[in-house]
Design a protein around this motif. Structure first.
Motif, PDB file in Angstrom:
ATOM      1  N   ASN A 168       0.814  -1.190   0.000  1.00  0.00           N
ATOM      2  CA  ASN A 168       0.000   0.000   0.000  1.00  0.00           C
ATOM      3  C   ASN A 168       0.862   1.259   0.000  1.00  0.00           C
ATOM      4  N   THR A 169       1.829   1.261  -0.878  1.00  0.00           N
ATOM      5  CA  THR A 169       2.741   2.402  -0.916  1.00  0.00           C
ATOM      6  C   THR A 169       3.141   2.634  -2.365  1.00  0.00           C
ATOM      7  N   ARG A 170       4.189   3.417  -2.580  1.00  0.00           N
ATOM      8  CA  ARG A 170       4.652   3.570  -3.955  1.00  0.00           C
ATOM      9  C   ARG A 170       6.111   3.156  -4.076  1.00  0.00           C
ATOM     10  N   LEU A 171       6.517   2.922  -5.302  1.00  0.00           N
ATOM     11  CA  LEU A 171       7.873   2.441  -5.541  1.00  0.00           C
ATOM     12  C   LEU A 171       8.877   3.473  -5.055  1.00  0.00           C
ATOM     13  N   TYR A 172       9.932   3.005  -4.404  1.00  0.00           N
ATOM     14  CA  TYR A 172      10.932   3.899  -3.836  1.00  0.00           C
ATOM     15  C   TYR A 172      11.559   4.767  -4.914  1.00  0.00           C
ATOM     16  N   SER A 173      12.071   4.154  -5.986  1.00  0.00           N
ATOM     17  CA  SER A 173      12.725   4.977  -6.999  1.00  0.00           C
ATOM     18  C   SER A 173      12.532   4.411  -8.403  1.00  0.00           C
ATOM     19  N   VAL A 174      11.822   5.143  -9.211  1.00  0.00           N
ATOM     20  CA  VAL A 174      11.640   4.747 -10.603  1.00  0.00           C
ATOM     21  C   VAL A 174      12.959   4.871 -11.354  1.00  0.00           C
ATOM     22  N   LYS A 175      13.683   5.901 -10.988  1.00  0.00           N
ATOM     23  CA  LYS A 175      14.962   6.155 -11.650  1.00  0.00           C
ATOM     24  C   LYS A 175      15.912   4.969 -11.464  1.00  0.00           C
ATOM     25  N   LEU A 176      15.941   4.490 -10.219  1.00  0.00           N
ATOM     26  CA  LEU A 176      16.816   3.353  -9.922  1.00  0.00           C
ATOM     27  C   LEU A 176      16.384   2.134 -10.743  1.00  0.00           C
ATOM     28  N   ALA A 177      15.078   1.938 -10.818  1.00  0.00           N
ATOM     29  CA  ALA A 177      14.578   0.797 -11.600  1.00  0.00           C
ATOM     30  C   ALA A 177      14.962   0.953 -13.071  1.00  0.00           C
ATOM     31  N   GLU A 178      14.861   2.169 -13.547  1.00  0.00           N
ATOM     32  CA  GLU A 178      15.240   2.458 -14.929  1.00  0.00           C
ATOM     33  C   GLU A 178      16.727   2.107 -15.163  1.00  0.00           C
ATOM     34  N   ASN A 179      17.571   2.580 -14.251  1.00  0.00           N
ATOM     35  CA  ASN A 179      19.006   2.287 -14.381  1.00  0.00           C
ATOM     36  C   ASN A 179      19.265   0.792 -14.295  1.00  0.00           C
ATOM     37  N   GLN A 180      18.574   0.153 -13.366  1.00  0.00           N
ATOM     38  CA  GLN A 180      18.719  -1.297 -13.237  1.00  0.00           C
ATOM     39  C   GLN A 180      18.394  -1.979 -14.561  1.00  0.00           C
ATOM     40  N   PHE A 181      17.302  -1.556 -15.166  1.00  0.00           N
ATOM     41  CA  PHE A 181      16.895  -2.173 -16.421  1.00  0.00           C
ATOM     42  C   PHE A 181      18.017  -2.100 -17.455  1.00  0.00           C
ATOM     43  N   TRP A 182      18.642  -0.938 -17.570  1.00  0.00           N
ATOM     44  CA  TRP A 182      19.666  -0.797 -18.605  1.00  0.00           C
ATOM     45  C   TRP A 182      20.929  -1.575 -18.258  1.00  0.00           C
ATOM     46  N   VAL A 183      21.303  -1.542 -16.980  1.00  0.00           N
ATOM     47  CA  VAL A 183      22.495  -2.295 -16.568  1.00  0.00           C
ATOM     48  C   VAL A 183      22.296  -3.782 -16.879  1.00  0.00           C
ATOM     49  N   GLN A 184      21.130  -4.286 -16.533  1.00  0.00           N
ATOM     50  CA  GLN A 184      20.902  -5.718 -16.731  1.00  0.00           C
ATOM     51  C   GLN A 184      20.761  -6.073 -18.211  1.00  0.00           C
ATOM     52  N   THR A 185      20.124  -5.186 -18.958  1.00  0.00           N
ATOM     53  CA  THR A 185      20.003  -5.473 -20.384  1.00  0.00           C
ATOM     54  C   THR A 185      21.387  -5.557 -21.023  1.00  0.00           C
ATOM     55  N   LEU A 186      22.236  -4.625 -20.646  1.00  0.00           N
ATOM     56  CA  LEU A 186      23.606  -4.661 -21.155  1.00  0.00           C
ATOM     57  C   LEU A 186      24.275  -5.975 -20.736  1.00  0.00           C
ATOM     58  N   GLY A 187      24.035  -6.368 -19.485  1.00  0.00           N
ATOM     59  CA  GLY A 187      24.599  -7.627 -18.989  1.00  0.00           C
ATOM     60  C   GLY A 187      24.170  -8.809 -19.843  1.00  0.00           C
ATOM     61  N   ILE A 188      22.892  -8.858 -20.178  1.00  0.00           N
ATOM     62  CA  ILE A 188      22.405  -9.992 -20.979  1.00  0.00           C
ATOM     63  C   ILE A 188      23.039  -9.965 -22.369  1.00  0.00           C
ATOM     64  N   VAL A 189      23.164  -8.770 -22.926  1.00  0.00           N
ATOM     65  CA  VAL A 189      23.755  -8.683 -24.261  1.00  0.00           C
ATOM     66  C   VAL A 189      25.188  -9.226 -24.236  1.00  0.00           C
ATOM     67  N   PHE A 190      25.952  -8.827 -23.223  1.00  0.00           N
ATOM     68  CA  PHE A 190      27.300  -9.391 -23.069  1.00  0.00           C
ATOM     69  C   PHE A 190      27.229 -10.910 -22.959  1.00  0.00           C
ATOM     70  N   TYR A 191      26.304 -11.388 -22.156  1.00  0.00           N
ATOM     71  CA  TYR A 191      26.224 -12.815 -21.879  1.00  0.00           C
ATOM     72  C   TYR A 191      25.939 -13.588 -23.161  1.00  0.00           C
ATOM     73  N   PHE A 192      24.873 -13.196 -23.876  1.00  0.00           N
ATOM     74  CA  PHE A 192      24.515 -14.094 -24.977  1.00  0.00           C
ATOM     75  C   PHE A 192      25.407 -13.909 -26.196  1.00  0.00           C
ATOM     76  N   THR A 193      25.885 -12.694 -26.435  1.00  0.00           N
ATOM     77  CA  THR A 193      26.771 -12.572 -27.594  1.00  0.00           C
ATOM     78  C   THR A 193      28.056 -13.368 -27.357  1.00  0.00           C
ATOM     79  N   SER A 194      28.618 -13.260 -26.159  1.00  0.00           N
ATOM     80  CA  SER A 194      29.873 -13.979 -25.921  1.00  0.00           C
ATOM     81  C   SER A 194      29.659 -15.488 -26.005  1.00  0.00           C
ATOM     82  N   MET A 195      28.557 -15.967 -25.443  1.00  0.00           N
ATOM     83  CA  MET A 195      28.334 -17.416 -25.440  1.00  0.00           C
ATOM     84  C   MET A 195      27.990 -17.926 -26.843  1.00  0.00           C
TER      85      MET A 195
END
Ligand code: HEM
Ligand code: HEM
Ligand SMILES: [Ca+2]
Ligand SMILES: [Ca+2]
Ligand SMILES: [Cu+2]
Lengths: 488, 299, 230
Positions: free
Chosen positions: A379-406
């Motif tokens: 019953n509250t709101r998300l602490y930080s949308v910005k953080l979630a946004e940054n997380q999304f990009w960091v992880q997407t980059l991580g996946i790209v590294f992962y699958f291209t290398s493999m």
């Protein structure tokens, strides 16, 4: 928009518990995965300790992320979604709580037995027989709760997500049971380790049962219930109808029928009969249809919602998650083709495929779902949308590294094993092909580091959301509904 | 790196990888367009927790893909890998026979340089696990093949003895003590005598020794080694009439010798060398190639 | 927009949860029935000359499973020339008849081991388990020093041997097949007896000393298992 029942009528205690479990086992499982990634490059990292070696940690990684993280995410979503689409408050709360406790106990015991080497060696079914029994009990607790909820429901028609949850329960139940059949040796002889058992099946038969299970463990743990989650959270987050009921229908029945035939693609060019292998290949290809059916249905649910995607990281996680589902379900069938599998099998390309599904599809979808659920449950709101946004990009980059290398690693190693010199003799020793993998393994480790870093950002965001719940009480559905999620 | 592409399966794999990327790009393009343009009508069937079920038809593109896949599946089962007469054993037999034909046409009477080149690549794939890339035996894991076939190795055998090659005499004991007893025990005399007899052993197989005096070594040989290896060095005992009594030194370090070792293995003093006849992956010409490489390049 | 058909069979199923469950279950059993069950009538037969695992080999196999060597190693040589050149003849179904569980693996971080007994030797394995990188520069295989310290768990070996003999009819004690221990003590004797020749080819003094006291170390069993893989 038709009114929904207010959240206060629902009991989220167990869903909350499973969310926390998913965070815990997620970070444990992925840290172990990252350790594996580094051990392949720096084998000394195991400090010559048995419990830290690659071989003992690998099954721990797969068990912790699949049965710890993923199942916890699935159960969390179940306890949240089922109440809302069945319009009934959680029934049998004591059973549900016991389910939560037993689940976590199992993962702890699993970690212990795997590190201690009490493995049966069957992939994704490594746990000793007695723990299998406990798992079956835990599974039946979930199923019991599921059918109790269905029995008590106030909504007559079952929503798509529920079809998939039911298929998950029944499918895993059947597969797990048959693949686990074994004879505990202590009961026959009263000597030796009490946890030791021998498989009911031998050799090629054992392999066939194992991969009938193994492939469909992918189907009924890493696919079917994740689709269930997407079918609820994507339309909910976008505040849109599901694109097409007809496509839902088609994809669901198609998927659960075809999946069970595709298992032999893990056994291509093995000693199982040729016709079985060929059927496995053909059904793997056909599997593209129901898989893409779901993906297209989920993605088209976002029709006209481009603007929301730009600003809402939760929608981004869910939508990119489904896109990775499309990726993995195209890549998989291709890897199943005999002449491609001749190269791909036994290589890192398979590992890349696994993590397209695991990191992109499973990980993103579960994190998206948790992001959606937590503010509503507390019953509250998300602490930080910005953080979630940054997380999304960091992880997407991580996946790209992962699958291209493999991807490159797998095709390179698979080809090096076959390469011949001008005389037709093998051109590389095995060790040459190991050393050639080091650059790719290093890139993968970078990708894994990014993904794990993103996951830690995610945990922090959720933790702060929960912690601030007391200070930021908001009015139920309104302020947390799609698009209007704002940074605190 | 590009040599990897000479393989049909690799080519198929690379092409298909590109197909995946392209189809995914097309799909994303299509869906992206839909996301940017028209929204969904909010009418629809039943609502679940506020979620409506849209009543759109299934996309035409999916029907097309399905038709294509079903077509491909039929091709695969009927023509590609016909379910009633294709076998993987058959495919293997064909792969091997095609290879053999090509190999025989090109290399069945390869000259020495070709054999050495062939041997080197075989060595790098098959032998380096124990002998190392330099052939020096990785600090005692296996025999030092750079020295094997030279006087250095003969000296080593005189000091340490040898066993495991499968002669009637199961082992050759160290001979240095005998030589010391018969020809003088002081360090430098012994060294000299061992060097000389080693040089003599080299001449038995027609090699030119790099050091030592073969003529002087002959007397040591006749006094000590002849008892087993025979006067002519053929390894048939003191009277020269017991086949397989001890090692034939007239072939020592030659191709013939190395092929014999490869086919027999050696449970020696350093360790065990596998038996490649049992391992079964080498053809006759590959044995010759390995032997050519070990006996020339590596020495 | 189309209308959702009313009165369709699907609508009926979607309103009846039990029927939904049953329908799902029926559909998911079909694939397995067609593809898996028929093979059970054929593939379990051992090829001619195949022997059950001896006590020491079985002990080694249990260690292989305990350490999850299958995380990095396959035991399945596929019918390609590139594989038969590297590893030897391609694998046959009948060779696995006594493998419970099968150990084909699914990732070759290290090479296939199905015929490793043909081209690696006791002393090589010994050096390799002590320090893989000393023998194979650039290898990422872990070192396994504890295999030289821990002793074979004869009890569990005995239990497994008796179980597969009595429950699955594995033909121990027939012809020149290996013996199964009639008693725990007999199995211990078998283990000790078989360990002798392996230890003879080894160099580690502590393993030899332990053996002199009747104690067989894990590494001996594991090597015996690998040597059998032909
Ligand atoms: C149309 C759908 C799919 C098909 C036809 C497919 C096909 C395949 C194939 C051919 C392999 C490699 C077998 C081998 O050679 O070793 C594989 C492995 C695997 N796939 Fe998929 N895949 C599909 C979707 C997915 C999805 C969505 C996931 C989700 C994570 C997934 C997870 C895995 C895993 C975990 C493995 C590794 C199994 C092992 O341990 O060997 N797959 N798949
Ligand atoms: C930080 C994130 C992660 C990293 C760095 C990572 C790393 C790894 C590594 C190094 C391996 C072993 C590959 C090999 O043997 O060569 C592996 C295997 C595997 N991982 Fe992960 N992983 C991560 C997250 C996940 C997640 C979230 C899942 C599932 C939900 C997952 C599922 C698997 C599976 C199923 C395998 C076995 C693949 C196979 O046998 O083919 N991983 N992972
Ligand atoms: Ca189990
Ligand atoms: Ca695997
Ligand atoms: Cu699969």
């Amino acid at each position: 928009m038709p009114t929904t029942q207010s959240f206060t009528e629902y009991d989220y205690s167990v869903a909350k518990g499973f969310v926390l479990s998913a965070l815990l086992w997620g970070v444990v499982g992925m840290s172990v995965g990252l350790t594996l990634a580094f051990e392949l490059i720096f084998p000394e990292l195991n400090a010559n300790l048995p419990w830290l070696t690659f071989n003992r940690l690998r099954p721990l990684h797969t068990n912790a992320v699949i049965f710890g993280f993923t199942l916890a995410g699935i159960f969390a979503s179940w306890y949240y979604v089922s109440q809302r689409v069945l319009k009934v408050r959680m029934v049998l709360p004591v059973l549900a709580k016991a389910h939560l406790v037993l689940f976590n106990l199992i993962i702890v015991l699993a970690a212990y037995t795997l590190l201690a080497g009490h493995s049966t060696s069957k992939e994704y079914h490594e746990l000793p027989w007695w723990l299998d029994v406990v798992i079956v009990v835990m599974w039946l607790m979930w199923g019991g709760h599921m059918f109790a909820m269905l029995g008590a429901r106030k909504e007559k028609t079952l929503y798509v997500s529920l079809w998939y949850f039911m298929a998950c329960f029944l499918g895993v139940g059947m597969l797990f049971l048959f693949n686990g059949l074994a004879i505990p040796t202590w009961f026959v002889t009263q000597t030796g380790n009490w946890w030791h058992s021998v498989s009911m099946y031998a050799g090629t038969n054992d392999a066939q049962v194992q991969w009938w299970f193994g492939h469909n463990a992918v189907a009924f743990v890493l696919t079917v219930p994740i689709i269930a989650i997407s079918y609820y959270f994507i339309p909910k987050q976008a505040n849109q109808p599901v694109y097409s009921y007809r496509l839902s229908l088609w994809s669901f029945w198609g998927l659960i029928f075809v999946y069970l035939w595709a298992g032999p693609h893990h056994l291509i060019y093995s000693t199982v009969p040729d016709w079985v292998q060929t059927l496995g290949v053909v059904f793997s290809l056909i599997l593209i249809i129901p898989s893409w059916g779901s993906m297209v249905n989920l993605l088209l649910t976002m029709s006209g919602k481009w603007e929301q995607l730009k600003t809402d990281p939760i929608a981004k996680l869910l939508v990119i998650g489904s896109t990775f589902y499309g990726f993995a379900t195209l890549e998989g069938p291709v890897q199943a083709i005999k002449s491609v599998n001749a190269i791909a099998h036994f290589t890192d390309w398979i590992v890349g495929h696994v993590h397209n599904g695991a990191l992109g599809w499973v990980g993103f979808t579960i994190m998206g779902a948790i992001y959606h659920m937590v503010p509503r449950m507390y019953n509250t709101r998300l602490y930080s949308v910005k953080l979630a946004e940054n997380q999304f990009w960091v992880q997407t980059l991580g996946i790209v590294f992962y699958f291209t290398s493999m991807w490159v690693a797998g095709i390179t190693q698979g080809s090096m094993w076959r390469t011949t010199d001008q005389f037709g003799n093998l051109a590389y020793s095995f060790l040459d092909t190991v050393r050639a993998m080091v650059p790719y393994w290093s890139l993968r480790a970078v990708g894994g580091t990014l993904y794990l870093a993103g996951f830690i950002m995610f945990i922090y965001n959720i933790r702060m959301t929960i912690r601030n719940a007391a200070d930021f009480q908001v009015d139920g559905e309104q302020s947390t509904s799609s698009g209007s999620v704002q940074a605190a | 790196m590009w040599a990897l592409l000479n393989d049909a399966a690799t080519q198929i794999t690379v092409v298909i990888s590109l197909v995946i990327l392209v189809s995914l790009a097309v799909l994303i393009y299509f869906i992206h367009g839909r996301m940017r343009s028209k929204g969904l009508s909010m009418e629809g069937g039943h609502a679940f927790d506020g979620i409506l079920e849209g009543l759109n038809p299934t996309p035409f593109g999916l029907h097309l893909i399905m038709a294509g896949l079903v077509g491909f599946a039929f091709w695969y089962v009927m023509l590609g890998y016909p379910i009633w007469n294709w076998t993987q054993e058959g495919q293997y037999a064909e792969e091997v026979s095609v290879y053999k034909e090509k190999f025989d046409a090109n290399w069945s009477d390869a000259d020495e340089t070709t054999l050495v080149a062939m041997g080197e690549s075989l060595f790098n794939a098959k032998c380096v696990a124990c002998h190392g890339y330099t052939g020096e035996g990785q600090n005692g894991v296996a025999a030092n093949l750079v020295e094997f076939g030279t006087e250095k190795h003969v000296e080593y055998v005189i000091h340490n003895g040898s066993k495991g090659l499968g002669y009637t005499t199961p082992m050759m004991p160290p001979q240095a003590p005998t030589i010391a007893a018969m020809f003088g025990a002081d360090e430098s005399t012994l060294q000299q005598n061992i060097a000389n007899v080693s040089a003599y052993v080299m001449t038995l197989s027609g090699k030119t020794p790099h050091s030592g005096d073969p003529a002087a070594g002959q007397s040591v040989y006749m006094a000590v080694c002849m008892a087993c290896h025979g006067t002519d060095g053929k390894g048939m005992g003191p009277a020269g009439n017991i086949p397989n009594f001890a090692k034939d030194l007239t072939t020592y370090g030659t191709s013939e010798d190395i092929i014999r070792i490869l086919k027999h293995g050696k449970n020696g003093l350093i360790g065990n060398m596998p038996n490649f006849a049992e391992e079964g992956t080498l053809s006759e010409i590959q044995y010759q190639a390995l032997a050519a490489y070990v006996s020339t390049e590596l020495n | 927009m189309l209308e959702k058909e009313t009165g369709s069979i699907f609508e009926f199923i979607e309103k009846n949860s039990l029927l939904m469950g049953v329908s799902i279950f029926v559909i998911i059993t079909i694939g397995g029935i067609v593809e898996v069950i028929p093979s059970f009538t054929q593939s379990a037969r051992p090829i001619a000359g195949l022997k059950p695992y001896s006590a020491l080999e079985l002990a080694g196999r249990q260690i292989y499973i305990r350490e999850s060597c299958n995380a990095c190693h396959s035991q399945l040589i596929r019918p390609f020339k590139a594989e038969t050149d590297r590893y030897g003849a391609y694998s046959l179904s009948g060779e696995y008849a006594y493998d419970r569980p099968f150990l084909w693996g699914s990732r070759r971080t290290g090479p296939d081991l199905h015929r490793v007994g043909n081209y690696r030797t006791t002393d090589w394995h010994e050096a390799h388990f002590k320090n893989a990188r000393a023998v194979s520069p650039g290898s990422n295989m872990p070192n396994f020093p504890w295999l030289f310290e821990d002793s074979v768990d004869v009890g569990t070996v005995h239990a497994e041997m008796v179980t597969v003999r009595d429950v699955f009819g594995v033909p121990y004690d027939q012809g020149d097949n290996p013996q199964s221990g009639k008693t725990l003590e007999a199995t211990r004797q078998l283990v000790i007896e078989e360990a002798g020749p392996v230890i003879e080819a080894m160099k580690d003094q502590s393993v030899k000393d332990a053996y002199a006291q009747g104690d067989v170390k894990d590494v001996v069993a594991l090597i015996a298992y690998l040597n059998r893989m032909k």
